[in-house]
Design a protein around this motif. Structure first.
Motif, PDB file in Angstrom:
ATOM      1  N   SER A 275       0.863  -1.180   0.000  1.00  0.00           N
ATOM      2  CA  SER A 275       0.000   0.000   0.000  1.00  0.00           C
ATOM      3  C   SER A 275       0.899   1.229   0.000  1.00  0.00           C
ATOM      4  CB  SER A 275      -0.894   0.006   1.243  1.00  0.00           C
ATOM      5  OG  SER A 275      -1.683   1.187   1.291  1.00  0.00           O
ATOM      6  N   GLN A 276       0.664   2.126  -0.961  1.00  0.00           N
ATOM      7  CA  GLN A 276       1.546   3.268  -1.091  1.00  0.00           C
ATOM      8  C   GLN A 276       0.804   4.523  -1.534  1.00  0.00           C
ATOM      9  OE1 GLN A 276       3.247   3.271  -5.621  1.00  0.00           O
ATOM     10  NE2 GLN A 276       4.359   1.927  -4.224  1.00  0.00           N
ATOM     11  N   TYR A 277       1.259   5.653  -1.023  1.00  0.00           N
ATOM     12  CA  TYR A 277       0.970   6.949  -1.623  1.00  0.00           C
ATOM     13  C   TYR A 277       2.081   7.194  -2.640  1.00  0.00           C
ATOM     14  CZ  TYR A 277      -2.246   8.166   2.219  1.00  0.00           C
ATOM     15  OH  TYR A 277      -3.278   8.202   3.115  1.00  0.00           O
ATOM     16  N   PHE A 278       1.735   7.753  -3.781  1.00  0.00           N
ATOM     17  CA  PHE A 278       2.780   8.097  -4.731  1.00  0.00           C
ATOM     18  C   PHE A 278       2.457   9.419  -5.409  1.00  0.00           C
ATOM     19  CE2 PHE A 278      -0.218   6.005  -7.595  1.00  0.00           C
ATOM     20  CZ  PHE A 278      -0.175   6.820  -8.720  1.00  0.00           C
TER      21      PHE A 278
ATOM     22  N   LYS B 184      16.252   6.990   0.065  1.00  0.00           N
ATOM     23  CA  LYS B 184      15.269   6.574   1.074  1.00  0.00           C
ATOM     24  C   LYS B 184      15.466   7.388   2.342  1.00  0.00           C
ATOM     25  CE  LYS B 184      14.273   2.453   3.937  1.00  0.00           C
ATOM     26  NZ  LYS B 184      14.605   1.012   4.119  1.00  0.00           N
ATOM     27  N   VAL B 185      14.369   7.904   2.920  1.00  0.00           N
ATOM     28  CA  VAL B 185      14.431   8.620   4.193  1.00  0.00           C
ATOM     29  C   VAL B 185      13.239   8.227   5.054  1.00  0.00           C
ATOM     30  CG1 VAL B 185      15.672  10.612   3.248  1.00  0.00           C
ATOM     31  CG2 VAL B 185      13.171  10.637   3.315  1.00  0.00           C
ATOM     32  N   LYS B 186      13.388   8.352   6.348  1.00  0.00           N
ATOM     33  CA  LYS B 186      12.299   8.085   7.284  1.00  0.00           C
ATOM     34  C   LYS B 186      11.228   9.147   7.134  1.00  0.00           C
ATOM     35  CE  LYS B 186      10.422   6.040  10.929  1.00  0.00           C
ATOM     36  NZ  LYS B 186       9.880   4.649  10.854  1.00  0.00           N
ATOM     37  N   ALA B 187       9.975   8.727   7.005  1.00  0.00           N
ATOM     38  CA  ALA B 187       8.866   9.671   6.834  1.00  0.00           C
ATOM     39  C   ALA B 187       8.513  10.337   8.150  1.00  0.00           C
ATOM     40  CB  ALA B 187       7.649   8.947   6.268  1.00  0.00           C
ATOM     41  N   THR B 188       7.966  11.544   8.062  1.00  0.00           N
ATOM     42  CA  THR B 188       7.485  12.276   9.224  1.00  0.00           C
ATOM     43  C   THR B 188       5.982  12.475   9.094  1.00  0.00           C
ATOM     44  OG1 THR B 188       7.724  14.472   8.221  1.00  0.00           O
ATOM     45  CG2 THR B 188       9.683  13.536   9.301  1.00  0.00           C
ATOM     46  N   GLU B 189       5.370  12.957  10.169  1.00  0.00           N
ATOM     47  CA  GLU B 189       3.931  13.211  10.154  1.00  0.00           C
ATOM     48  C   GLU B 189       3.578  14.261   9.100  1.00  0.00           C
ATOM     49  OE1 GLU B 189       0.349  14.652  13.197  1.00  0.00           O
ATOM     50  OE2 GLU B 189       2.348  14.206  13.970  1.00  0.00           O
ATOM     51  N   ILE B 190       4.455  15.248   8.931  1.00  0.00           N
ATOM     52  CA  ILE B 190       4.206  16.291   7.929  1.00  0.00           C
ATOM     53  C   ILE B 190       4.209  15.707   6.518  1.00  0.00           C
ATOM     54  CG2 ILE B 190       5.164  18.389   6.891  1.00  0.00           C
ATOM     55  CD1 ILE B 190       6.100  19.222   9.654  1.00  0.00           C
ATOM     56  N   ASP B 191       5.086  14.724   6.259  1.00  0.00           N
ATOM     57  CA  ASP B 191       5.106  14.082   4.944  1.00  0.00           C
ATOM     58  C   ASP B 191       3.761  13.440   4.628  1.00  0.00           C
ATOM     59  OD1 ASP B 191       7.828  14.713   4.613  1.00  0.00           O
ATOM     60  OD2 ASP B 191       8.431  12.888   5.667  1.00  0.00           O
ATOM     61  N   ILE B 192       3.202  12.747   5.601  1.00  0.00           N
ATOM     62  CA  ILE B 192       1.911  12.081   5.403  1.00  0.00           C
ATOM     63  C   ILE B 192       0.821  13.114   5.159  1.00  0.00           C
ATOM     64  CG2 ILE B 192       0.223  10.509   6.439  1.00  0.00           C
ATOM     65  CD1 ILE B 192       2.594   9.466   8.189  1.00  0.00           C
ATOM     66  N   LEU B 193       0.835  14.189   5.941  1.00  0.00           N
ATOM     67  CA  LEU B 193      -0.150  15.257   5.749  1.00  0.00           C
ATOM     68  C   LEU B 193       0.004  15.900   4.372  1.00  0.00           C
ATOM     69  CD1 LEU B 193      -0.017  16.948   9.284  1.00  0.00           C
ATOM     70  CD2 LEU B 193      -1.859  15.532   8.354  1.00  0.00           C
ATOM     71  N   ASN B 194       1.233  16.026   3.910  1.00  0.00           N
ATOM     72  CA  ASN B 194       1.466  16.604   2.586  1.00  0.00           C
ATOM     73  C   ASN B 194       0.869  15.733   1.480  1.00  0.00           C
ATOM     74  OD1 ASN B 194       2.723  19.092   2.995  1.00  0.00           O
ATOM     75  ND2 ASN B 194       4.738  18.171   3.259  1.00  0.00           N
ATOM     76  N   PHE B 195       1.038  14.422   1.595  1.00  0.00           N
ATOM     77  CA  PHE B 195       0.432  13.532   0.602  1.00  0.00           C
ATOM     78  C   PHE B 195      -1.095  13.617   0.648  1.00  0.00           C
ATOM     79  CE2 PHE B 195       4.417  11.123  -0.134  1.00  0.00           C
ATOM     80  CZ  PHE B 195       4.294  10.956  -1.508  1.00  0.00           C
ATOM     81  N   GLU B 196      -1.637  13.638   1.848  1.00  0.00           N
ATOM     82  CA  GLU B 196      -3.091  13.720   1.975  1.00  0.00           C
ATOM     83  C   GLU B 196      -3.618  15.038   1.403  1.00  0.00           C
ATOM     84  OE1 GLU B 196      -3.624  13.148   6.152  1.00  0.00           O
ATOM     85  OE2 GLU B 196      -3.600  10.939   6.009  1.00  0.00           O
ATOM     86  N   ARG B 197      -2.878  16.106   1.620  1.00  0.00           N
ATOM     87  CA  ARG B 197      -3.294  17.411   1.092  1.00  0.00           C
ATOM     88  C   ARG B 197      -3.183  17.445  -0.438  1.00  0.00           C
ATOM     89  NH1 ARG B 197      -6.796  21.410   1.318  1.00  0.00           N
ATOM     90  NH2 ARG B 197      -5.918  23.424   0.653  1.00  0.00           N
TER      91      ARG B 197
END
Length: 293
Positions: free
Chosen positions: A78-81, A103-116
């Protein structure tokens, strides 16, 4: 005072959240755009020429443009792309020295950015197929351009801002090799810029050296010292990158592409294409056409 400007801009192609299975198994994928993945469940792999990278939850991955790789999922992923094009005022990619998967460790802001990104860009998936050879074709590129042109200025600007934030996550000292242009002679920087913007013209070492007002041998040594490559090889690689882009995004013939990328004839173009990519233009095109391009 230190002044730094970013010459690159990024424009959205596709963004989506997908659940993949074992059919997500594609060899020799090479695209004229960037990919960033955020994995939220399952597992997969990306393989490039130098390494096998495990796709695992909680991490971001970037595949720079023109990076040859295999995409593999054994069971479930399962991926956001997000897929996007890079444009540069001098024709030089931000990842010029980093054509490998990072490759880097994701942060909460990264997830919010994909959702936005998904929220403000609905309907920007890849038409129900996860196969690059299906969705990488001229009609889709034209559709992406039309969609971006119809975006409001607010959405267009916010989208670009989010893409910049996601790209910035890979520009750390640990992951990213930054070429300090302050230490590269201005004449070499000018030559690189001239090459990128004039691939269809005569770019012999003699011509470039004359523009730089340097002896050809000295210019060639200086270019090698600051780029790691001789001018002729560098020019050939950039011409073939441009040819790959044209083969994917246009219906131009090989003869037309050879002319557009500065090769004297289609036979020499084919020879250099295979020399650099390991595959002939015809076989490369067949790969792109394999699933009914």
């Amino acid at each position: 005072m230190i002044k730094r400007t970013l010459k690159q801009t990024f424009t959205l192609l596709n963004v989506d959240h997908v659940k993949l299975g074992s059919k997500w198994n594609y060899k020799n994928v090479i695209s004229p755009y960037f990919r960033i993945y955020y994995i939220d469940a399952g597992a997969g792999e990306i393989r490039d020429a130098s390494a096998k990278i495990i796709l695992e939850p909680g991490f971001l991955y970037i595949i720079p443009s023109f990076t040859l790789c295999d995409l593999v999922c054994t069971h479930y992923l399962s991926q956001y792309f997000v897929q996007f094009f890079e444009e540069s005022s001098d024709g030089i990619s931000l990842f010029e020295n980093n054509r490998s998967i990072l490759k880097v460790k994701a942060t909460e802001i990264d997830i919010l950015n994909f959702e936005r990104l998904l929220e403000i860009n609905p309907g920007r998936g890849i038409n129900g197929s996860d196969n690059p050879r299906v969705y990488e074709k001229n009609t889709f590129y034209k559709a992406y351009q039309d969609l971006n042109n119809r975006q409001s200025m607010s959405t267009f600007t916010e989208t670009h801002g989010i893409l910049l934030q996601l790209v910035s996550r890979f520009l750390t000292q640990d992951a990213f090799k930054y070429n300090d242009t302050q230490q590269v002679p201005a004449k070499i920087l000018n030559a690189i810029s001239h090459i990128q913007l004039n691939l269809h013209r005569d770019l012999s070492v003699a011509v470039l050296a004359k523009r730089a007002n340097l002896h050809a041998d000295y210019f060639s040594r200086l270019f090698l010292q600051h780029t790691g490559e001789r001018p002729v090889k560098y020019i050939q690689e950039k011409r073939i990158e441009r040819a790959q882009y044209l083969m994917v995004t246009t219906q131009m013939t090989f003869t037309e592409i050879a002319t557009q990328t500065g090769f004297e004839n289609v036979f020499y173009f084919s020879k250099i294409f295979k020399q650099i990519t390991g595959i002939s233009p015809g076989n490369y095109k067949k790969q792109m056409d394999m699933v009914g391009f």
